[in-house]
Design a protein around this motif. Structure first.
Motif, PDB file in Angstrom:
ATOM      1  N   TYR A 111       0.839  -1.203   0.000  1.00  0.00           N
ATOM      2  CA  TYR A 111       0.000   0.000   0.000  1.00  0.00           C
ATOM      3  C   TYR A 111       0.872   1.252   0.000  1.00  0.00           C
ATOM      4  O   TYR A 111       0.612   2.212  -0.706  1.00  0.00           O
ATOM      5  CB  TYR A 111      -0.921  -0.009   1.228  1.00  0.00           C
ATOM      6  CG  TYR A 111      -2.074   0.969   1.114  1.00  0.00           C
ATOM      7  CD1 TYR A 111      -3.289   0.564   0.567  1.00  0.00           C
ATOM      8  CD2 TYR A 111      -1.947   2.281   1.552  1.00  0.00           C
ATOM      9  CE1 TYR A 111      -4.353   1.449   0.459  1.00  0.00           C
ATOM     10  CE2 TYR A 111      -3.005   3.179   1.444  1.00  0.00           C
ATOM     11  CZ  TYR A 111      -4.212   2.759   0.898  1.00  0.00           C
ATOM     12  OH  TYR A 111      -5.257   3.631   0.790  1.00  0.00           O
ATOM     13  N   ARG A 112       1.946   1.196   0.768  1.00  0.00           N
ATOM     14  CA  ARG A 112       2.814   2.368   0.886  1.00  0.00           C
ATOM     15  C   ARG A 112       3.535   2.691  -0.420  1.00  0.00           C
ATOM     16  O   ARG A 112       3.670   3.851  -0.785  1.00  0.00           O
ATOM     17  CB  ARG A 112       3.835   2.121   1.999  1.00  0.00           C
ATOM     18  CG  ARG A 112       4.552   3.372   2.469  1.00  0.00           C
ATOM     19  CD  ARG A 112       5.361   3.035   3.706  1.00  0.00           C
ATOM     20  NE  ARG A 112       6.110   4.182   4.190  1.00  0.00           N
ATOM     21  CZ  ARG A 112       5.622   5.109   5.004  1.00  0.00           C
ATOM     22  NH1 ARG A 112       4.370   5.019   5.418  1.00  0.00           N
ATOM     23  NH2 ARG A 112       6.368   6.118   5.405  1.00  0.00           N
ATOM     24  N   VAL A 113       3.965   1.636  -1.122  1.00  0.00           N
ATOM     25  CA  VAL A 113       4.690   1.901  -2.375  1.00  0.00           C
ATOM     26  C   VAL A 113       3.735   1.926  -3.574  1.00  0.00           C
ATOM     27  O   VAL A 113       4.165   2.075  -4.703  1.00  0.00           O
ATOM     28  CB  VAL A 113       5.822   0.870  -2.604  1.00  0.00           C
ATOM     29  CG1 VAL A 113       6.827   0.932  -1.462  1.00  0.00           C
ATOM     30  CG2 VAL A 113       5.273  -0.533  -2.771  1.00  0.00           C
ATOM     31  N   GLY A 114       2.453   1.756  -3.312  1.00  0.00           N
ATOM     32  CA  GLY A 114       1.465   1.895  -4.378  1.00  0.00           C
ATOM     33  C   GLY A 114       1.397   0.731  -5.345  1.00  0.00           C
ATOM     34  O   GLY A 114       1.187   0.917  -6.538  1.00  0.00           O
ATOM     35  N   CYS A 115       1.578  -0.488  -4.819  1.00  0.00           N
ATOM     36  CA  CYS A 115       1.523  -1.657  -5.690  1.00  0.00           C
ATOM     37  C   CYS A 115       0.374  -2.575  -5.302  1.00  0.00           C
ATOM     38  O   CYS A 115      -0.035  -2.605  -4.151  1.00  0.00           O
ATOM     39  CB  CYS A 115       2.816  -2.460  -5.598  1.00  0.00           C
ATOM     40  SG  CYS A 115       4.206  -1.563  -6.243  1.00  0.00           S
ATOM     41  N   GLY A 116      -0.089  -3.330  -6.279  1.00  0.00           N
ATOM     42  CA  GLY A 116      -1.129  -4.309  -6.005  1.00  0.00           C
ATOM     43  C   GLY A 116      -0.560  -5.490  -5.239  1.00  0.00           C
ATOM     44  O   GLY A 116       0.641  -5.754  -5.264  1.00  0.00           O
ATOM     45  N   LEU A 117      -1.446  -6.208  -4.549  1.00  0.00           N
ATOM     46  CA  LEU A 117      -1.012  -7.365  -3.770  1.00  0.00           C
ATOM     47  C   LEU A 117      -2.084  -8.433  -3.832  1.00  0.00           C
ATOM     48  O   LEU A 117      -3.275  -8.149  -3.697  1.00  0.00           O
ATOM     49  CB  LEU A 117      -0.801  -6.937  -2.304  1.00  0.00           C
ATOM     50  CG  LEU A 117      -0.553  -8.050  -1.289  1.00  0.00           C
ATOM     51  CD1 LEU A 117       0.798  -8.704  -1.513  1.00  0.00           C
ATOM     52  CD2 LEU A 117      -0.644  -7.520   0.137  1.00  0.00           C
ATOM     53  N   THR A 118      -1.661  -9.664  -4.041  1.00  0.00           N
ATOM     54  CA  THR A 118      -2.594 -10.783  -4.018  1.00  0.00           C
ATOM     55  C   THR A 118      -2.217 -11.690  -2.858  1.00  0.00           C
ATOM     56  O   THR A 118      -1.044 -12.020  -2.680  1.00  0.00           O
ATOM     57  CB  THR A 118      -2.548 -11.570  -5.345  1.00  0.00           C
ATOM     58  OG1 THR A 118      -2.792 -10.650  -6.400  1.00  0.00           O
ATOM     59  CG2 THR A 118      -3.593 -12.656  -5.369  1.00  0.00           C
ATOM     60  N   ALA A 119      -3.222 -12.078  -2.080  1.00  0.00           N
ATOM     61  CA  ALA A 119      -2.952 -12.833  -0.863  1.00  0.00           C
ATOM     62  C   ALA A 119      -3.042 -14.332  -1.079  1.00  0.00           C
ATOM     63  O   ALA A 119      -3.821 -14.796  -1.921  1.00  0.00           O
ATOM     64  CB  ALA A 119      -3.947 -12.421   0.219  1.00  0.00           C
ATOM     65  N   ASP A 120      -2.243 -15.061  -0.307  1.00  0.00           N
ATOM     66  CA  ASP A 120      -2.413 -16.513  -0.166  1.00  0.00           C
ATOM     67  C   ASP A 120      -2.381 -17.275  -1.477  1.00  0.00           C
ATOM     68  O   ASP A 120      -3.190 -18.163  -1.714  1.00  0.00           O
ATOM     69  CB  ASP A 120      -3.769 -16.800   0.492  1.00  0.00           C
ATOM     70  CG  ASP A 120      -3.698 -16.580   1.974  1.00  0.00           C
ATOM     71  OD1 ASP A 120      -2.695 -16.032   2.426  1.00  0.00           O
ATOM     72  OD2 ASP A 120      -4.648 -16.984   2.665  1.00  0.00           O
TER      73      ASP A 120
END
Lengths: 697, 553
Positions: A470-479
């Motif tokens: 969130y801080r670096v402005g990137c998407g993230l997919t969990a698990d």
């Protein structure tokens, strides 16, 4: 006087999933066939908030329920009002639809700010309480991302609140133990991993709540800065039913038969482990492909077929260079009846075929996790996966190692396959603190700009990843359970990371890719990816990264840490676990020890005891024995689950097991659909018989 | 907050009777605050019936709300189809089946009591679905229907002879009965008038009967119904037919001369979407100590006639419920005024026992009683003490009591003389004197059911598809008054029949002590408190939100 903003979410009741809920043709879940309920952990969060208010003795503190969703989500607000909420806020807006976790956390964070100014008189003395994760999304990202947006402390995985001298402290789960912490400033977010003290609906409150007007806000009202599809950093490429389990799911009638199965299974040689992840051919970058028109690495089968069709057609027309395709040729292609796409699609595809430059550049990174001077297994598994991805992308695997005096572990990382180790050492980083760690990681990230960052989906990784991303402005997919490099040529993207993960309690699978980001980030389930054989001859480079950190970079005071007692060897050949069905500690210990003993002595294998989270919470076993999402992921040759229902959080921790045997009284226990052999019966009867039979040879 | 504990009209139970009251009353008096409470977690969850529904009552309820109600999607989705083929079969042995509609039709022609047992033109429906629809209608009118609230006690002012309200059940006690974190003491709900529409053997109803001194001329008799919803193939469903109902007598519960001799029969109703409901209803006055009604269901399902339609099918839902069968004489009334209820409290539907045993139907009467109660309240809310009287009068005027009178001795006659003599004798209906029939729990003997299947009925699956659960930590809601009797007398003599007959497998013998070992499996049928041969089990109100979650029962 503290106030409490409780995040509640309406979710489909996955406990009521029957075969009727699936589309017989596509195998997809029909969500409308499931009743909607409040997310169970959010119900617990509500009870937790009520408990905090009760122990503080401050009856004037307000409890405010907040949800984001369609108008129907008002139901969970009524639920909250009927129990302990004083006010309820519904964040609803068409513009908010289709949001990923970023575009959910952002409006929610802004809504809490508006609540603070408008409903709490600007007081900063409040806590945001939320379930650790929702059963439909299962990501656990939203609270951490909100903490990042609001720049406030986050206490993840809380199980209990205490109040002393006007201060709240919290007990929270960490890998292999628990910790007492206190956030260093307010407001703070607390996410609830388990708090099973139900909060009951009151008649008067329910009536009052039903008659009360809800506060309703839209995206503009809260001044959200990332909303809906456009504000999201990930997009779902496809949703598909999970592959049929490769487990045998065979019912066994007698303990004699079961004993025989155990003996034969342990005598057999191990098969190569089937990880359950989709097996895909290794990726080759376009510029290295022999045939320029080769597009066999598309993300979806449909696109791959479309491109194959187009390639055939081009070959038919004797075109080898895309630049040669003129309007006339396009007409010819479109005239072909076997080709069903529009002109716009054709143009996109031709543009895609002309591309060869990857969408992203940089290294493939893994975030190392360690405890007591040992790198954990999840990190080694991620390095294995990262090597595969990096090889496809012709780049290097970098591992970020953060802590205090952790240099000595770098060698293990290199032996496991790391090409570079980024070392950040500082005394402030001695213990994991979400804020100081994310500050350190963001700093090294910004300097070196990798294209992929992988984290373990562990209690630590699941907090750190959403904060950093969130801080670096990137998407993230969990698990994630599957990570593959693929093309999405039609969209003009080459060599992107396709992230596949289960959702809705494992009832559907989704493939997701990152969008509008400089880097692709994912957490991956422990126990799913394959580690490489450690090789001391591997060479790697160590890069020391220095950063100024002070005590002010910490967000939590760690009051005490309790590691589970004794040693646990989860690398044993056999793990025998007990769940809630064991009734009490005495039964748990007696039954498990007797079976462990007879298998160990008679069959000459290492045997360890495991437990579900519920069993640990009930005090049947020490936390260190916990197997599952918040415990340890294991992969023994044989796993015996006694009195375990088969909750997804537990089962993903045993996915790597060769053979699972389940003993349960409930013939409809979900575990029976996820094991190899099962026996329906009372553990009190089955287990001693089984132990005796094995002992007798 | 206190003001929210006060209501004008409190209706206990969101079944057809309670919701009919709410709908009719709210439609007439939109400003009246009417609250319906139900112990189930959600709408329809505790409603189970056959069911066929006579069209008259539902039309009487819905016509004033919406003249075009039959055209609404909700109505169409609930009232699946009208009975066109009304099969009444007599099963003999495992294979033979004889249609006997002719006997019933002749009886009807001669206006004999059991001639009412025909269903042509009735709606086939699921009562869970029916209540889901009625709930929607009630809410749209502005009625407060609150699920997850269980009434434990009626607050009866013995001097003024008036009820002041109800106390809800305590929540958050642990197994030992001590308050846990989150404990919520049962709230008191004050009400001007209380409508008890809890269904069969209602907890609050029976407490009220005692407190207010209501009496029955004859003991209430019960049947237990066990039912499964079975998904069958297209072919099987088509073969059965969408507009057909089957009622069967004989095997496996009654055969002439050689026995067994039990009252009851099997049912088969089409429930849409390739589902057939198969059920067995058994009079609780059976005598076999090893009998489990589900055994009879197994036998029924195995009969050649039934099997052809359901063989290979999947049980998608199941449930069990009692039916009050005592009829007119078993309705609790005020001994002086003969009101059904007393003062400002009215007893409706199955809570009153308004089941016509000749028709084996009660839902139409439940709805009628709801309309009657609503009309009574609309007429006299300001003088609530007269409500029970007006209500009883309106029931009379609606013809409900007259209809009950035609069947008044039917069940008792059968109970006294057995099926073979009893059925024909019941023809004499009203002319026969009132019998004193023993309560069901006294009829058990040491004799065994000779058709007991060799395989034990799979109660675990049965309760699993009923989706029943309770909070595991709450106190056991099934109280055994004297455990010594269970251990030292009952176990030896009868083999603790609760272990066998409980359709949910709640009872088990743990180290020689029969006990309610699995209370969280309970289906709320209450058979145990009516069939324990020593009248030793008390069914108390568990925390709300527990119990089965019926959807299409």
């Amino acid at each position: 006087m503290s106030h409490y903003i409780v995040l509640v979410k309406q979710v489909p009741d996955v406990s009521q999933i029957t075969d009727n809920a699936f589309d017989p043709k596509t195998g997809n879940l029909i969500r409308t066939r499931l009743p909607s309920v409040i997310n169970e952990l959010d119900a617990q969060a509500l009870a937790f908030a009520h408990h905090m208010k009760t122990i503080s003795g401050d009856t004037d503190g307000k409890v405010i329920a907040l949800t984001m969703g369609p108008p129907m989500a008002a139901e969970v607000l009524r639920y909250s009002l009927g129990r302990c909420a004083d006010t309820a806020v519904l964040l609803t807006d068409r513009a908010l639809g289709g949001a990923d976790t970023v575009a959910t956390a952002n409006p929610l964070a802004h809504a809490t700010q508006k609540i603070c100014t408008e409903l709490l008189g600007g007081s900063n003395d409040y806590y945001i309480i939320s379930g650790m994760q929702s059963v439909d999304g299962d990501t656990a990202q939203v609270p951490a991302q909100m903490a990042e947006e609001l720049n406030i402390p986050c206490v993840p995985y809380a199980t209990e609140a205490h109040y002393k001298n006007g201060q709240f402290t919290f007990t929270r789960i960490i890998s292999g133990g628990s910790q007492q912490v206190q956030p260093l400033s307010k407001p703070a977010i607390v996410t609830i991993a388990k708090y099973e003290h139900p909060l009951f609906a009151s008649f008067a409150r329910t009536r009052k709540g039903n008659q009360m007007d809800l506060i309703q806000w839209g995206a503009d009202d809260v001044k959200a800065t990332a909303v809906g599809v456009t504000g999201s950093k990930t997009r779902v490429i496809r949703v598909f039913p999970p592959g049929k389990t490769t487990r045998k799911c065979q019912q066994v009638e007698s303990t004699k038969e079961l004993a025989k199965i155990i003996v034969t299974n342990l005598a057999q040689n191990s098969d190569p482990k089937d990880t359950g992840a989709e097996q895909s051919p290794d990726y080759i970058l376009p510029k290295k492909r022999a045939d320029k028109l080769d597009r066999r690495y598309e993300g979806t089968v449909k696109e791959m077929n479309d491109f194959n069709l187009l390639a055939e057609k081009l070959k038919e027309l004797n075109i080898t260079d895309i630049a040669e395709v003129n309007e006339k040729a396009k007409e010819k292609i479109l005239a072909d009846k076997s080709i069903s796409f529009h002109k716009k699609t054709l143009d996109d595809m031709l543009n895609g075929l002309a591309l060869s430059k990857p969408e992203y550049s940089g290294e493939v990174w893994v975030m190392a996790e360690h405890a007591e001077n040992n790198i954990n297994d999840a990190t080694f598994e991620l390095i294995g996966k990262a090597r595969e991805l990096a090889d496809s992308l012709c780049t290097v695997v970098g591992v970020v190692l953060v802590g205090d005096q952790v240099k000595s572990m770098a060698g293990d990382l290199i032996a496991a396959g790391a090409g570079k180790v980024y070392l950040i050492e500082d005394s402030v980083l001695k213990n994991f603190d979400p804020h100081s760690y994310r500050t350190a990681v963001c700093d090294v990230f910004n300097k070196y700009q990798p294209q992929i960052v992988l984290y373990g989906a562990t209690p630590q990784g699941r907090v750190l990843a959403p904060m950093v991303s969130y801080r670096v402005g990137c998407g993230l997919t969990a698990d994630c359970t599957g990570l593959d490099i693929r093309d999405s040529s039609r969209k003009g993207q080459i060599a992107i990371l396709m992230q596949t993960r289960p959702a809705l309690g494992g009832n559907i699978m989704a493939t997701i890719c990152t969008k509008d980001s400089s880097c692709q980030m994912a957490t991956a389930r422990p126990g799913v990816m394959k580690r490489l054989e450690a090789d001391a001859n591997r060479k790697g480079q160590m890069i020391e990264h220095s950063i100024e950190l002070t005590e002010s970079d910490l967000s939590l005071t760690i009051i005490s840490t309790e590691k589970g007692q004794g040693n646990v060897n989860f690398d044993s050949g056999v793990i025998i676990s007990g769940g809630k069905g064991m009734q009490n500690q005495e039964t748990f210990n007696r039954l498990l020890s007797s079976l462990c003993g007879s298998i160990r002595n008679q069959l000459d294998v290492t045997v360890e005891q495991g437990a579900t989270r519920t069993a640990v919470e009930q005090g049947f076993a020490e936390r260190i024995h916990q197997v599952g999402q918040t415990g340890t992921a294991v992969g023994p040759k044989l796993y015996v689950a006694i009195g375990i229902s088969g909750a997804i959080q537990h089962m993903i921790g045993v996915a790597n097991t060769e053979c699972i045997i389940a003993i349960n009284t409930d013939p409809n226990a979900p575990i029976f659909k996820q094991c190899d052999y099962y026996i329906v019966g009372n553990a009190e009867q089955v287990v001693p018989e089984l132990a005796e039979t094995i002992k007798a040879g | 907050m206190q003001e929210y504990n006060n209501v004008s009209v409190l209706i206990v139970g969101a079944g057809p009777a309670g919701l009919a009251t709410a709908i009719t009353l709210k439609n007439q008096q939109p400003d009246l605050d009417i609250v319906v409470i139900d112990k189930a977690a959600g709408v329809g969850n505790h409603n189970l019936s056959g069911a066929v529904l006579e069209p008259g009552a539902i039309a009487k309820l819905m016509d004033p709300i919406d003249p075009d109600w039959t055209e609404s999607d909700d109505a169409k989705g609930v009232l699946l189809s009208k009975v066109n083929k009304d099969d009444i079969m007599f099963l003999l042995g495992k294979k033979l089946a004889f249609p006997i509609e002719i006997v019933i039709k002749m009886a009807k022609a001669f206006k004999l009591g059991f001639g009412q047992m025909t269903h042509s033109g009735d709606y086939i429906c699921s009562v869970s679905k029916l209540t889901t629809w009625l709930n929607k209608v009630a809410i749209s009118l502005g009625v407060e229907v609150l699920y997850g609230f269980a009434a434990e006690e009626i607050l009866w002012d013995a001097e003024e002879h008036i009820a002041t309200g109800v106390k809800l059940v305590d929540q958050g006690l642990n197994k030992e009965g001590n308050p846990e974190r989150g404990y919520l003491a049962g709230e008191v709900v004050n009400a001007k008038t209380i409508v008890i529409a809890e269904g069969c053997d209602g907890l609050l109803a029976e407490k009220f009967v005692k407190r207010a001194g209501l009496t029955r001329q004859a003991a209430q008799l019960y049947s237990i119904g066990v039912k499964e919803l079975i998904k069958v193939t297209d072919e099987q469903y088509k073969k059965f037919g969408e507009d057909r109902v089957v009622h069967a007598m004989g095997y496996p519960i009654w055969t002439p001369a050689i026995g067994p001799g039990m009252f009851g029969g099997g049912i088969m109703y089409p429930m849409g979407d390739n589902h057939i409901a198969v059920g067995m209803i058994i009079g609780l006055d059976y005598k076999f100590c090893d009998f489990n009604p589900q055994d009879a269901l197994t036998r029924f399902k195995g009969h050649k006639f039934v099997k052809q339609f359901i063989d290979g099918g999947i049980v998608t839902e199941a449930g069990a419920k009692m039916i009050p069968e005592g009829g007119l004489y078993a309705i609790p009334r005020c001994p002086k005024t003969e009101t059904i209820g007393r003062s400002n409290v009215m007893l409706l539907g199955d809570s009153a026992g308004l089941v016509n045993m000749c028709k084996i139907k009660g839902m139409h009467n439940a709805i009628e009683s709801g309309i009657a109660a609503a009309n009574a309240i609309a007429e006299s809310i300001d003088e609530p003490k007269g409500l029970a009287r007006i209500y009883t009068l309106k029931l009379e005027q609606a013809g409900v009591l007259k209809e009950m009178a035609t069947a008044k001795n039917f069940r008792q006659t059968v109970a006294k003389f057995g099926n073979l003599q009893g059925m024909p004798l019941s023809v004499l209906g009203g002319w026969l004197p009132k019998f004193n029939i023993e309560p069901d729990y006294k009829t058990l003997t040491t004799s065994k059911y000779r058709l007991k299947p060799s395989v034990k009925f799979d109660k675990d699956t049965f309760t699993a598809v009923a989706a029943t659960e309770h909070r595991e930590e709450e106190p056991c809601h099934l109280l055994i008054e004297n455990e010594t009797i269970c251990r030292e007398t009952c176990l030896g003599k009868f083999g603790a029949p609760c272990i066998t007959f409980c359709p949910a497998g709640v009872y088990e013998s743990v180290q020689g002590q029969p006990k309610a070992a699995n209370p969280s499996n309970c289906l709320h049928c209450k058979t145990c408190q009516r069939k324990c041969p020593y009248d030793n089990i008390r069914w108390t109100v568990p925390e709300p939100n527990g119990g089965p979650k019926y959807k299409t029962m």
